[in-house]
Design a protein around this motif. Structure first.
Motif, PDB file in Angstrom:
ATOM      1  N   CYS A   1     112.632 123.968  54.837  1.00 36.53           N
ATOM      2  CA  CYS A   1     111.939 125.047  55.531  1.00 36.53           C
ATOM      3  C   CYS A   1     112.812 126.293  55.607  1.00 36.53           C
ATOM      4  O   CYS A   1     112.309 127.404  55.792  1.00 36.53           O
ATOM      5  N   LEU A   2     114.104 126.134  55.456  1.00 36.51           N
ATOM      6  CA  LEU A   2     115.043 127.258  55.476  1.00 36.51           C
ATOM      7  C   LEU A   2     115.135 127.871  54.088  1.00 36.51           C
ATOM      8  O   LEU A   2     115.614 127.225  53.144  1.00 36.51           O
ATOM      9  N   GLU A   3     114.636 129.068  53.931  1.00 32.27           N
ATOM     10  CA  GLU A   3     114.751 129.846  52.691  1.00 32.27           C
ATOM     11  C   GLU A   3     114.035 129.197  51.512  1.00 32.27           C
ATOM     12  O   GLU A   3     114.202 129.638  50.372  1.00 32.27           O
ATOM     13  N   GLY A   4     113.277 128.135  51.741  1.00 31.35           N
ATOM     14  CA  GLY A   4     112.634 127.442  50.635  1.00 31.35           C
ATOM     15  C   GLY A   4     113.631 126.845  49.657  1.00 31.35           C
ATOM     16  O   GLY A   4     113.326 126.636  48.476  1.00 31.35           O
ATOM     17  N   ALA A   5     114.824 126.531  50.158  1.00 35.64           N
ATOM     18  CA  ALA A   5     115.898 126.062  49.280  1.00 35.64           C
ATOM     19  C   ALA A   5     115.574 124.680  48.715  1.00 35.64           C
ATOM     20  O   ALA A   5     115.140 123.792  49.448  1.00 35.64           O
ATOM     21  N   PRO A   6     115.790 124.465  47.422  1.00 39.71           N
ATOM     22  CA  PRO A   6     115.573 123.134  46.845  1.00 39.71           C
ATOM     23  C   PRO A   6     116.571 122.136  47.414  1.00 39.71           C
ATOM     24  O   PRO A   6     117.753 122.453  47.592  1.00 39.71           O
ATOM     25  N   VAL A   7     116.088 120.935  47.699  1.00 37.47           N
ATOM     26  CA  VAL A   7     116.929 119.905  48.291  1.00 37.47           C
ATOM     27  C   VAL A   7     116.577 118.568  47.648  1.00 37.47           C
ATOM     28  O   VAL A   7     115.433 118.337  47.248  1.00 37.47           O
ATOM     29  N   SER A   8     117.558 117.709  47.514  1.00 42.97           N
ATOM     30  CA  SER A   8     117.314 116.345  47.045  1.00 42.97           C
ATOM     31  C   SER A   8     118.143 115.400  47.891  1.00 42.97           C
ATOM     32  O   SER A   8     119.151 115.798  48.485  1.00 42.97           O
ATOM     33  N   GLY A   9     117.706 114.167  47.974  1.00 39.85           N
ATOM     34  CA  GLY A   9     118.419 113.193  48.780  1.00 39.85           C
ATOM     35  C   GLY A   9     117.757 111.841  48.685  1.00 39.85           C
ATOM     36  O   GLY A   9     117.037 111.557  47.723  1.00 39.85           O
ATOM     37  N   TYR A  10     117.972 111.012  49.686  1.00 36.41           N
ATOM     38  CA  TYR A  10     117.416 109.670  49.664  1.00 36.41           C
ATOM     39  C   TYR A  10     117.089 109.239  51.089  1.00 36.41           C
ATOM     40  O   TYR A  10     117.736 109.652  52.050  1.00 36.41           O
ATOM     41  N   GLU A  11     116.054 108.423  51.207  1.00 40.70           N
ATOM     42  CA  GLU A  11     115.623 107.894  52.496  1.00 40.70           C
ATOM     43  C   GLU A  11     115.951 106.408  52.577  1.00 40.70           C
ATOM     44  O   GLU A  11     115.659 105.649  51.658  1.00 40.70           O
TER      45      GLU A  11
ATOM     46  N   VAL B   1     120.085 104.476  47.406  1.00 42.97           N
ATOM     47  CA  VAL B   1     118.809 103.988  46.892  1.00 42.97           C
ATOM     48  C   VAL B   1     118.881 103.948  45.368  1.00 42.97           C
ATOM     49  O   VAL B   1     119.323 104.902  44.733  1.00 42.97           O
ATOM     50  N   THR B   2     118.451 102.837  44.788  1.00 41.54           N
ATOM     51  CA  THR B   2     118.591 102.626  43.353  1.00 41.54           C
ATOM     52  C   THR B   2     117.364 103.099  42.586  1.00 41.54           C
ATOM     53  O   THR B   2     116.305 103.379  43.157  1.00 41.54           O
ATOM     54  N   ALA B   3     117.518 103.123  41.269  1.00 44.88           N
ATOM     55  CA  ALA B   3     116.402 103.533  40.408  1.00 44.88           C
ATOM     56  C   ALA B   3     115.236 102.565  40.509  1.00 44.88           C
ATOM     57  O   ALA B   3     114.075 102.960  40.316  1.00 44.88           O
ATOM     58  N   ASP B   4     115.514 101.280  40.837  1.00 41.93           N
ATOM     59  CA  ASP B   4     114.438 100.309  40.969  1.00 41.93           C
ATOM     60  C   ASP B   4     113.966 100.157  42.419  1.00 41.93           C
ATOM     61  O   ASP B   4     113.314  99.176  42.773  1.00 41.93           O
ATOM     62  N   GLY B   5     114.299 101.154  43.269  1.00 43.62           N
ATOM     63  CA  GLY B   5     113.740 101.212  44.612  1.00 43.62           C
ATOM     64  C   GLY B   5     114.348 100.274  45.615  1.00 43.62           C
ATOM     65  O   GLY B   5     113.706  99.895  46.598  1.00 43.62           O
ATOM     66  N   GLY B   6     115.600  99.872  45.423  1.00 40.95           N
ATOM     67  CA  GLY B   6     116.292  99.013  46.369  1.00 40.95           C
ATOM     68  C   GLY B   6     117.479  99.725  46.991  1.00 40.95           C
ATOM     69  O   GLY B   6     117.634 100.944  46.881  1.00 40.95           O
ATOM     70  N   GLU B   7     118.342  98.946  47.611  1.00 47.33           N
ATOM     71  CA  GLU B   7     119.466  99.485  48.366  1.00 47.33           C
ATOM     72  C   GLU B   7     120.735  98.746  47.974  1.00 47.33           C
ATOM     73  O   GLU B   7     120.762  97.522  47.939  1.00 47.33           O
ATOM     74  N   ILE B   8     121.791  99.512  47.659  1.00 47.03           N
ATOM     75  CA  ILE B   8     123.087  98.928  47.334  1.00 47.03           C
ATOM     76  C   ILE B   8     124.175  99.729  48.037  1.00 47.03           C
ATOM     77  O   ILE B   8     123.929 100.811  48.571  1.00 47.03           O
TER      78      ILE B   8
ATOM     79  N   LEU C   1     116.965 120.971  64.088  1.00 39.30           N
ATOM     80  CA  LEU C   1     116.375 120.533  62.831  1.00 39.30           C
ATOM     81  C   LEU C   1     116.677 119.049  62.655  1.00 39.30           C
ATOM     82  O   LEU C   1     117.798 118.602  62.919  1.00 39.30           O
ATOM     83  N   GLY C   2     115.684 118.286  62.247  1.00 41.23           N
ATOM     84  CA  GLY C   2     115.889 116.864  61.989  1.00 41.23           C
ATOM     85  C   GLY C   2     115.215 116.445  60.704  1.00 41.23           C
ATOM     86  O   GLY C   2     114.167 116.976  60.330  1.00 41.23           O
ATOM     87  N   THR C   3     115.811 115.493  60.005  1.00 41.31           N
ATOM     88  CA  THR C   3     115.273 115.034  58.730  1.00 41.31           C
ATOM     89  C   THR C   3     115.689 113.593  58.466  1.00 41.31           C
ATOM     90  O   THR C   3     116.725 113.136  58.970  1.00 41.31           O
ATOM     91  N   TYR C   4     114.880 112.879  57.694  1.00 36.85           N
ATOM     92  CA  TYR C   4     115.244 111.539  57.256  1.00 36.85           C
ATOM     93  C   TYR C   4     116.103 111.566  55.986  1.00 36.85           C
ATOM     94  O   TYR C   4     116.575 110.513  55.535  1.00 36.85           O
ATOM     95  N   LEU C   5     116.320 112.719  55.408  1.00 36.22           N
ATOM     96  CA  LEU C   5     117.017 112.803  54.124  1.00 36.22           C
ATOM     97  C   LEU C   5     118.530 112.705  54.277  1.00 36.22           C
ATOM     98  O   LEU C   5     119.161 113.528  54.954  1.00 36.22           O
TER      99      LEU C   5
END
Length: 490
Positions: A378-388, A47-54, A422-426
């Motif tokens: 939800c596990l340990e309140g661990a910070p997470v980052s990713g993209y959908e 996912v790009t900075a301008d909200g698209g997909e490459i 556990l399931g996620t879109y990230l």
């Protein structure tokens, strides 16, 4: 402004790697450089900075150039959803699904998007570093080409041709490719790079001398075979494992025909305490601590494939014996009761029963969700980052117990009441050290080591730039980039 294009004699010849290397090499010299791939066919995307997909490879190349990913870096992305059809993404947005014949006719429209993006990048950067696709010698695809020589001719740029010697037949690949080009296209090839060489260079030198004499074109250098090296794959699954410790967590990923964003698992491949296994068609799922259902471009079809291989029964058995199950994006959708595709976005319109492990349903909608996100697991309140990157919208009671709380106060995914699923879109779930550690502990690894995946990627991008300095003709490269004096090199 200058455009330089890297084309390959075959797929996986090293085009992505060389463009990444050249982007970082130029950035080191203070040159503003931007990566560009006119047309990409891949199921690994970003996912790009301008909200698209490459394509994901262009996002890595952007990192090498010190830039945020942008849709102009890959204006045409094709994401296959069958053997003969693909979703067509123009400037980061899906416009249609087409079969190969329909897309061949559509190339005239796609060409305008390609040239518009190139014009914008050329106006903003000193050098545009272009990656071709496949091979320019695919004569059946020459008409209306926008991926290789058709693009090079349109913008009047020089070309470097790279070949992989580890495959064998490197001189035949290079000479044969030239033979299948037109006279004007051959003239665009300003030099060769040979990739993945191992051995004594003196033994290769007679072949290099012959190649230069036969073609009249210089060999710009020979890049060595790297054993301890990682760069995210454009499409092919990388099954190489780093050295593992005695205490390992066994992780299994079933590989379905339309698996997408399998770069999610690169941090696990590189982790010294994780034994990651990809299981293909006809293979049983072995004993494991964690099974991960990956992303999919055709979720219903891949779910049918999963069942046909008996993997649904293996997953049920795995859970009965206390194993953990993780679903990512399409894998999350498979965990629910039903998947509806009323518009036929990923195949024939209709509905399919999910695995029925959790109480929710998913409906595929025309507008794709594209976001870079941050939050806490939800596990340990661990910070997470990713993209959908998904067309599905999931709803149901099970989702009230979310896997991730995002920073924009949205809830994502699901965590089962018994803590086994556990399931996620990230995507990119394992890239942050804290999140990776929390997930590995949940899966059963008592004391996971902290691995900084982003630092590993940055280290290897730097190593690539070092290889350019050591093994390639940098004077000629600077000339091809419009940065050096031509008098002694012409």
């Amino acid at each position: 402004m200058t455009t330089l294009m890297v084309q390959g004699t075959t797929s996986d010849a090293g085009k992505s790697t060389l463009v990444t290397a050249l982007c970082r090499w130029l950035r080191r010299q203070g040159v503003t450089v931007v990566p560009f791939k006119p047309q990409n066919m891949a199921l690994n995307s970003a996912v790009t900075a301008d909200g698209g997909e490459i394509g994901r490879a262009q996002a890595v190349q952007a990192q090498a150039a010190g830039l945020a990913p942008h849709t102009d870096m890959n204006p045409v992305l094709l994401k296959p959803n069958t053997d003969i059809g693909a979703q067509v993404i123009i400037h980061g947005r899906a416009v249609a699904s087409m079969d190969a014949v329909a897309y061949h006719d559509y190339k005239r429209v796609a060409r305008e998007a390609v040239l518009a993006s190139h014009a914008r990048l050329s106006a903003a950067h000193r050098v545009v570093m272009v990656e071709g696709a496949g091979s320019p010698a695919e004569i059946n695809l020459r008409a209306n080409d926008i991926a290789n020589m058709g693009f090079a001719e349109a913008v009047d740029c020089p070309v470097i041709l790279i070949a992989d010697i580890d495959r064998g037949g490197v001189f035949a690949h290079l000479v044969g490719t030239l033979a299948l080009l037109s006279e004007s296209e051959r003239a665009r090839v300003r030099g060769f790079v040979i990739n993945r060489f191992r051995g004594d260079l003196a033994l290769l030198q007679p072949g290099l001398d012959w190649l230069e004499a036969h073609t009249g074109k210089p060999v710009l250098g020979v890049l060595p075979y790297l054993t301890d090296f990682h760069l995210e794959a454009e499409d092919a699954i990388d099954t190489r494992q780093s050295a593992k410790s005695d205490e390992t967590l066994r992780v299994v990923v079933p590989v379905m025909p339309r698996i997408s964003n399998h770069t999610d698992f690169d941090p696990l491949r590189l982790h010294p305490q994780v034994d990651l296994r990809f299981v293909g068609p006809g293979q049983p799922i072995p004993s494991a601590d964690l099974i991960v259902l990956p992303g999919s471009k055709s979720v219903r079809a891949d779910l049918d494939f999963l069942r046909a291989n008996g993997w649904d029964a293996a997953i049920q058995r795995h859970l009965r014996y206390g194993g953990r199950l993780l679903g990512i994006c399409g894998g999350l959708q498979m965990l629910g009761r039903r998947i509806d595709d009323p518009l036929g976005l990923e195949g024939e319109a209709g509905s399919s029963a999910g695995l029925g492990l959790l109480d929710f349903v998913t409906r595929l909608e025309a507008e794709k969700q594209l976001r870079n996100v941050q939050g806490r697991l939800c596990l340990e309140g661990a910070p997470v980052s990713g993209y959908e990157i998904h067309a599905g919208v999931s709803q149901g009671q099970a989702l009230e117990h979310a896997a991730v709380r995002l920073d924009d106060d949205r809830l994502d995914g699901v965590f089962s009441e018994d803590g086994a699923v556990l399931g996620t879109y990230l995507h990119g779930l394992f890239e942050q050290p804290a999140a990776c550690g929390a997930l590995l502990r949940w899966a059963g690894l008592e004391a996971p080591q902290t691995i900084d995946y982003h630092a590993l990627r940055e280290r290897d991008i730097e190593r690539l730039a070092d290889l350019v300095e050591r093994h390639l003709d940098t004077a000629r490269l600077r000339h091809l980039c419009g940065l050096g004096e031509p008098s002694s090199l012409s």
